[in-house]
Design an enzyme around this catalytic site. Structure first.
Site, PDB file in Angstrom:
ATOM      1  N   GLY A 164      -7.445   7.915   4.609  1.00 17.65           N
ATOM      2  CA  GLY A 164      -7.538   6.715   4.253  1.00 17.65           C
ATOM      3  C   GLY A 164      -8.220   5.950   2.455  1.00 17.65           C
ATOM      4  CB  THR A 218       1.926   5.223  -3.867  1.00 22.04           C
ATOM      5  OG1 THR A 218       1.943   6.641  -2.078  1.00 22.04           O
ATOM      6  CG2 THR A 218       3.532   5.039  -3.844  1.00 22.04           C
ATOM      7  CB  THR A 269      -0.878  -0.022   1.115  1.00 21.95           C
ATOM      8  OG1 THR A 269       0.338  -0.052   2.766  1.00 21.95           O
ATOM      9  CG2 THR A 269      -2.091  -1.115   1.401  1.00 21.95           C
ATOM     10  CB  ALA A 290      -3.096   6.602   5.194  1.00 20.74           C
ATOM     11  CG  LEU A 322      -0.536  10.780   3.615  1.00 22.12           C
ATOM     12  CD1 LEU A 322      -0.765   9.651   4.224  1.00 22.12           C
ATOM     13  CD2 LEU A 322      -0.382  12.003   4.011  1.00 22.12           C
ATOM     14  CG  ASN A 323       3.351   8.581  -3.065  1.00 24.69           C
ATOM     15  OD1 ASN A 323       2.960   9.694  -4.403  1.00 24.69           O
ATOM     16  ND2 ASN A 323       4.083   8.678  -1.729  1.00 24.69           N
ATOM     17  CD  GLN A 329      -3.631   2.419  -1.171  1.00 22.97           C
ATOM     18  OE1 GLN A 329      -2.810   3.377  -1.183  1.00 22.97           O
ATOM     19  NE2 GLN A 329      -3.333   1.804   0.024  1.00 22.97           N
ATOM     20  N   GLY A 345      -7.497   2.810   1.234  1.00 21.26           N
ATOM     21  CA  GLY A 345      -7.501   1.476   1.238  1.00 21.26           C
ATOM     22  C   GLY A 345      -7.749   1.083  -0.064  1.00 21.26           C
ATOM     23  CD  GLU A 346      -9.848  -1.717   2.742  1.00 22.53           C
ATOM     24  OE1 GLU A 346      -9.532  -0.827   3.611  1.00 22.53           O
ATOM     25  OE2 GLU A 346     -10.509  -2.338   3.091  1.00 22.53           O
TER      26      GLU A 346
END
Lengths: 171, 746, 338
Positions: free
Chosen positions: B704, B636, B471, B513, B632-633, B640, B706-707
């Protein structure tokens, strides 16, 4: 695994003798002895301590184990080490020269062509093979000829971009 | 805890390349099965071939006679393990039930259950010997089909208080839509095989390299199972080859590898085969029933969402699946209920946006069907039902820029050129379909601690037990550390995923994160305080009268925020203070805020092209507009979300764990026949991060990502398939035979 | 995988001698399917005879104007061989529709012919399968059979042959050159693979002690009007639900000669000469193609889950013949099906 009460008093089949294999791996001659059932992949990982090449399925279904044998990309899980005696093998560990990354390795970083990194050695070796083949040029062709390398993180568009960069068809 | 504000290079929020990139492109990155030291023995698992029953007899004698076999461990000869459920419960275990215990007794609870472990000098020998283990079973009846247990399912989630009367409002609604949707069982199939290398060190602490999303979770679990003290087991997992939730709970291979290492007093590696990974957890097959009642103007009067998902006979796993429907849109009447059907299978588990990926697929498919019934643009319908408050809790959001997602996503996609009529858009022989869906997830944050060791040469080592499963945790922590400490990112070294490092939650739920980065900032603040204390001790210190709030670390110096010329270099401070290193450890602290809801959102737009006669489906374009606070990035982060879109395309078109319910056995337990997208399946994916400043969610504004990227994707694709063909496929995956079989008569 | 002895054959005669001397022996060339099956204990040879270094890697023109393809030419090399690309593009296209480049780099031409079905039950030793264990029963008949045969199946076995290349080769009237203890012989491609009948464990008519040495394709390559169309559950790296090899010889819009074969539908690459005959003399248009498809599928019988294949096969046949007639063969990279 076999079901049912088979003959368990019989002795199992004996193991054959180990056989000597010589490979030139990343430019260095390596000699080792293995039983014939050792795949090239397991020989690299377990006998030559080159764990950069990954096992993702062990059945030629994912491409994580892709290495270059005599310049051609193959699935190292589906070939026996003894069959490759005398071959030249290039793995992910052999692509950088004197610490300088291969252009495709750098392109993978530049385009973020991976997340977890597990399929990456296979993707890169496959991409090197693809470029050497000189056939796949368009995005359609790159996608098709990289379809033997599964990336579960889903980095495919970035992988295509990285290969284009290394081929010089995209900045 | 505000970020530094100066002219030096800032990393946070930029498109920074992965700091672990070089390790990953050179093969240097080591995963759990890559540690070769220590004279390894190799394990191979024998699995059950029945779904339920008991082992009447297990004969390992022939396997033991294979030269090179060291041991065969079964329930009959295994070493002692804990015998309470509590000891076997990990942090992520369901509250209800008894966790599975491998090789514990003679009971068979699911097909592919591990029933023996062969340990040998070489892995091929172990594999061969495993094939020689003979088993007689007493078979018992079993059920693996959720439809057969639908009516017996157990209620696990429903609201504390009902909102209105959804059934009554639905019955009275001007426009109604009701349908069942189905998501089959899916397996995570991370590319890395589940693996553990347990290093025996002469009876000293056991070092366990494990494929996991939480080293401390595994460490505590192993200590429980094997009745060890914390200092006796150390779990390390520097790189994880994907997990997607499969590595949240400790998997059985870590128990077996440690069991063998302890029993044999030898280092042991156990790598599961791809096939064996189908005996682990999975996204539960779920039947979803949606009932939407609306007025002709597109406002909702009633939402009912009921779901039945799969769990095992021994644990009750579920995640919020139906609650999203009541949360997302304004409706005076709403009801949701989630039930689980216990089957003779392993316990289901978290997989990529658990609950939301499935529940929101159903909701957003139903919303599309409602839009069709209303003859209303699907984006417009969602605008009519738009809610600025969490509808379940009636709370305002810390931020919610879903409107902007619709707007920016639609603009980038060219949605205004859509002809609403199904089968109206064409490209040669292909029907073209444009579909969209909303996505929603939670913005979570957990306690996490970070240790920073700053050395006088201006280098900082940042340590945390968190995992990076691909991640980008290494990278975002390095970015935030570099900015917080005023150092170039090259001077930051991140150490992760070692159970001896400062406390971290498991990597999941999109909370890492926010959790880890706030811990970095909190600890950096302690470092800064210490540097200021030392700086003030310097003779004629330019910072002598400065207070803590007025200084910042920038460009290798501690400087005044207001007067940039007042500053001292870190190396000078430390030299003057005769300090080689400053070491600080701090846990993040989040202000309690029960007055706001915290969620991320997305709008997903998909284009499909479907050969009209042959049914072949291609997803040619996806635009995903995500509102997730501060990203944040950008590099990446984009990857993601893009990867999650790929996962969503797989969910829509390809993925299905196929059971033969007659055998209670998975038929496609490999990655050739369990289809996931390959490169050729993926075309243009555009990711938009909608600007969503959020000063309330946490100091850095992190929510966040991720999902959120996968939520809504399957529905957007399914809706596009409908728009292209006029065929509504409500059972995933949408394969060409379903499209062809159900096409309207022409 | 069970233990096995490994030996390398020095020449074809040596290979035949070695295999005749050991009933548990198998040849290994590319290994892509054999090792896959050995790892699952489906194939259990006690000896592997490595033939991968035998000098069977050339592609040579024959006196009759065809090509003789060495059995050990890797699939990838064959697809990209100049003579194949130019004169037998149907073969090239079919090869490129299958597997991945890595596998095509390994897999041999001869090995492609003797690869085994991917029926899940054949692979899973925990379930009955007549092909793997004669007499144990067919799990697919009452099980998961969405991908299974619609033509030529028996109650013993409903598996399909997985090859793409073979579909093109059977369409082109190839012959298989084999050598056994009693010397060489040739087998027409259409007779090489078998229908399951009540002996589904025997896939081909290759003798147990015979080795494939070459594949010969006749002069007529249909290089102008051909197409290979493969339909599958994802756009690459998957076995066919249906594949069609079509080749036409046209004169003023009328079909002079036609070749038509299907993959993914039967225990063997399925060629239907009656359907081909029905195309001859007909205009190259959809009605002709549909009639041929109906003829080819006249005896198609669905299993519980694969009824869609019959209609899909018809549509795919029509489309592939259309592509062939227009001279716009299916690209294996661009997935748009024109």
């Amino acid at each position: 695994m076999q079901d049912g009460a088979a003959q368990s008093d019989a002795n199992p089949a004996p193991l054959p003798e180990k056989m000597s294999v010589t490979l030139t791996v990343n430019g260095t001659e390596r000699r080792f002895s293995v039983l014939p059932w050792v795949s090239l992949l397991d020989a690299l990982r377990d006998h030559l301590d080159l764990t950069g090449t990954k096992k993702g399925c062990d059945h030629g279904q994912c491409g994580a184990c892709t290495v270059l044998v005599d310049g051609r990309r193959i699935n190292s899980c589906l070939t026996l080490a003894v069959m490759r005696d005398g071959a030249h093998v290039t793995t992910i560990e052999g692509l950088a020269t004197n610490g300088a990354l291969d252009p495709l390795q750098q392109a993978f970083i530049d385009h973020d062509a991976f997340q977890c990194g597990y399929c990456t050695p296979g993707q890169i070796c496959s991409g090197i093979g693809l470029i050497a083949e000189g056939r796949a040029k368009s995005p359609h062709e790159i996608r098709e000829f990289m379809s033997g390398n599964i990336c579960r993180c889903g980095a495919y568009p970035n992988i295509v971009a990285a290969i284009q960069q290394a081929m010089g068809t995209k900045p | 805890m505000s970020m530094v504000n100066n002219t030096a290079k800032t990393y946070t929020g930029t498109a920074t390349s992965r700091v672990d990139g070089r390790a990953k492109v050179t093969g240097a990155a080591k995963y759990a099965g890559d540690f070769n030291e220590g004279g390894l023995a190799y394990g191979a698992v024998v699995e059950s071939t029945i779904a339920r029953g008991r082992i009447a007899r297990i004969d390992t004698s022939q396997a033991l006679r294979v030269p090179g076999v060291i041991d065969v461990i079964t329930h009959e000869n295994r070493p002692r393990v804990a015998d309470t459920d509590q000891a076997w419960k990990d942090d992520v275990a369901p509250e209800e039930g008894s966790p599975f215990r491998p090789l514990y007794d003679d009971m068979i609870k699911f097909n592919q259950q591990p029933i023996a472990l062969v340990v040998a000098e070489e892995w091929e020998i172990a594999r061969y010997a495993a094939s020689l283990v003979r088993v007689d079973y007493e078979k018992q009846p079993f059920v693996t089909d959720v439809y057969r247990k639908r009516d017996d399912a157990i209620v696990v989630e429903k609201p504390d208080k009902l909102r209105g009367d959804a059934a009554k409002a639905f019955a009275a609604a001007e426009v109604r839509h009701q349908a069942d949707y189905f998501i089959p069982t899916e397996h995570h199939n991370p590319m890395e095989l589940f693996a553990t290398t347990a290093m025996w060190d002469g009876g000293g602490p056991l070092t366990v390299y494990d494929k996991t999303q939480g080293v401390q979770n595994v460490q505590q679990y192993l200590c429980g199972v094997f009745e060890k003290k914390p200092e006796e087991i150390r779990v390390i997992s520097p790189y994880v080859g994907g997990a997607f939730g499969a590595g949240l709970r400790p998997q059985y291979q870590v128990v077996l590898a440690v069991m063998a290492a302890l029993k044999l007093q030898r280092s042991v590696r156990l790598v599961l085969t791809r096939q064996q990974m189908y005996g682990l957890g999975y996204r539960p097959a779920t039947i979803e029933r949606l009932a939407l009642g609306a007025r002709r103007d597109g406002t909702l009067d009633a939402i009912t969402h009921e779901a039945v998902g799969v769990t095992s006979q021994f644990e009750e796993f579920s995640r919020n699946d139906t609650g999203w429907s009541a949360l997302l849109y304004t409706s005076p009447n709403a009801r949701y209920e989630h039930r689980v059907a216990p089957l003779d299978v392993p316990t289901s588990c978290d997989m990529r946006a658990p609950g939301a990926a499935t529940g929101v697929y159903a909701l957003e498919s139903a919303m599309d069907e409602l839009a069709v019934a209303l003859k209303m643009d699907p984006v417009e319908l969602r605008m009519r039902c738009y809610s600025d408050r969490d509808q379940n809790e009636d709370l305002p959001y810390t931020s919610k820029c879903l409107r902007e997602c619709y707007r920016e996503g639609a603009a980038a996609f060219g949605w205004d050129k859509r002809n609403a009529e199904p089968r109206s858009m064409r490209d040669g022989r292909n029907l073209v379909g444009w579909g969209m869906a909303s996505g929603v997830w939670e913005a979570l944050q957990m306690p996490a601690a970070v240790r920073i060791v700053m050395t006088a040469n201006g280098h900082a080592e940042v340590s945390c037990a968190a995992s990076d499963i691909g991640t980008g945790t290494y990278t975002i922590m390095a970015q935030v550390a570099a900015d917080s400490l005023g150092l170039p990112i090259e001077n930051i070294t991140i150490h992760l995923a070692d159970s001896t490092l400062p406390r971290a939650p498991v990597e999941g739920g999109s909370w890492m994160a926010a959790s880890a980065c706030h811990a970095v900032v909190a600890t950096a603040s302690e470092v800064r305080k210490e540097l200021l204390r030392l700086a003030k001790l310097m003779k004629a210190s330019p910072l002598a009268d400065t207070v803590e709030e007025d200084v910042t670390l920038s460009d290798g110096k501690l400087v005044s925020r207001t007067q940039a010329e007042r500053g001292v270099s870190i190396s000078d401070i430390m030299r003057h203070g005769a300090m080689e290193r400053i070491e600080k450890e701090k846990t993040n602290e989040f202000a309690e805020d029960k007055a706001h809801a915290r969620n991320t959102h997305s709008a997903v737009f998909a284009e499909v092209k479907i050969d009209e006669e042959l049914g072949v489906i291609r997803v040619t374009r996806v635009v995903s507009a995500v509102a997730a606070g501060r990203v944040l990035n950008l590099k990446t982060g984009r990857s993601q979300v893009m990867g999650a879109v790929v996962g969503g395309i797989g969910m829509a078109l390809h993925e299905e764990t196929v059971y033969d319910h007659g055998f209670g056995r998975i038929v496609n337990h490999n990655i050739a026949e369990y289809h996931v997208p390959v490169n050729a399946d993926i075309h243009d994916i555009q990711v938009i991060f909608v600007d969503e400043p959020d000063a309330l969610v946490n100091p850095l504004g992190i929510k966040g990502i991720g999902e959120i990227g996968i939520v809504g994707v399957a529905a957007a694709v399914a809706n596009a398939v409908y728009h292209a063909t006029g065929v509504r496929v409500r059972d995933l995956p949408i394969t060409l035979d379903k499209v062809l079989a159900r096409r309207p008569a022409t | 995988m069970i233990p096995f002895q490994y030996t390398r054959a020095n020449n074809v005669a040596d290979a035949v001698r070695l295999i005749a001397a050991n009933s548990g022996a198998k040849f290994i060339a590319g290994g892509t399917n054999l090792l896959d099956l050995m790892k699952d204990n489906v194939e259990r040879p006690t000896k592997l005879i490595d033939i991968s270094r035998l000098p069977l890697t050339s592609v040579e023109e024959t006196a009759s104007g065809g090509l003789r393809i060495g059995a050990l030419v890797p699939n990838a090399d064959l697809a990209w061989h100049p003579l194949i690309e130019k004169r037998y593009p149907l073969v090239a296209s079919a090869i490129l529709a299958g597997a991945s480049q890595q596998l095509r780099n390994m897999a041999s031409t001869g090995g492609n012919l003797v690869q085994r079905t991917r029926c899940a039950y054949f692979y899973d030793t925990a379930t009955p399968c007549n092909k793997r264990q004669p007499g144990s029963g067919c799990s697919a008949v009452n099980g998961i059979n969405r991908g299974h045969a619609i033509l030529g199946a028996s109650t013993s076995c409903i598996a399909t042959h997985p090859s793409d290349m073979c579909v093109a080769l059977v369409a082109l009237d190839a012959t298989v050159h084999v050598t056994g203890p009693n010397g060489g012989r040739t087998i027409p491609f259409a007779d090489f693979h078998r229908l399951p009948g009540d002996t589904p464990h025997i896939d081909t008519n290759l003798g147990p002690d015979e080795i494939i040495t070459a594949i010969e394709v006749p002069a007529k390559g249909f290089a102008t009007n051909y197409s290979y169309l493969k339909i599958r559950d994802r756009l690459s790296y998957a076995f066919a639900l249906i594949s069609v090899a079509a080749a036409l010889e046209l004169k003023d819009g009328t079909i002079q000669e036609a070749r038509l074969a299907l993959g993914g539908v039967a225990h063997k690459p399925w060629r239907d000469v009656a359907a081909e005959a029905a195309l001859r003399g007909r205009p190259a248009e959809e009605a002709s193609f549909a009639a041929a498809a109906d003829l080819l599928l006249r005896d198609a019988r669905p299993q519980a889950q694969n009824g869609f294949k019959i209609d899909l096969a018809k549509r795919a046949i029509i489309r592939t013949l259309t592509q062939a007639a227009r001279g716009t063969p299916q690209s294996q990279s661009n997935k748009t099906i024109q």
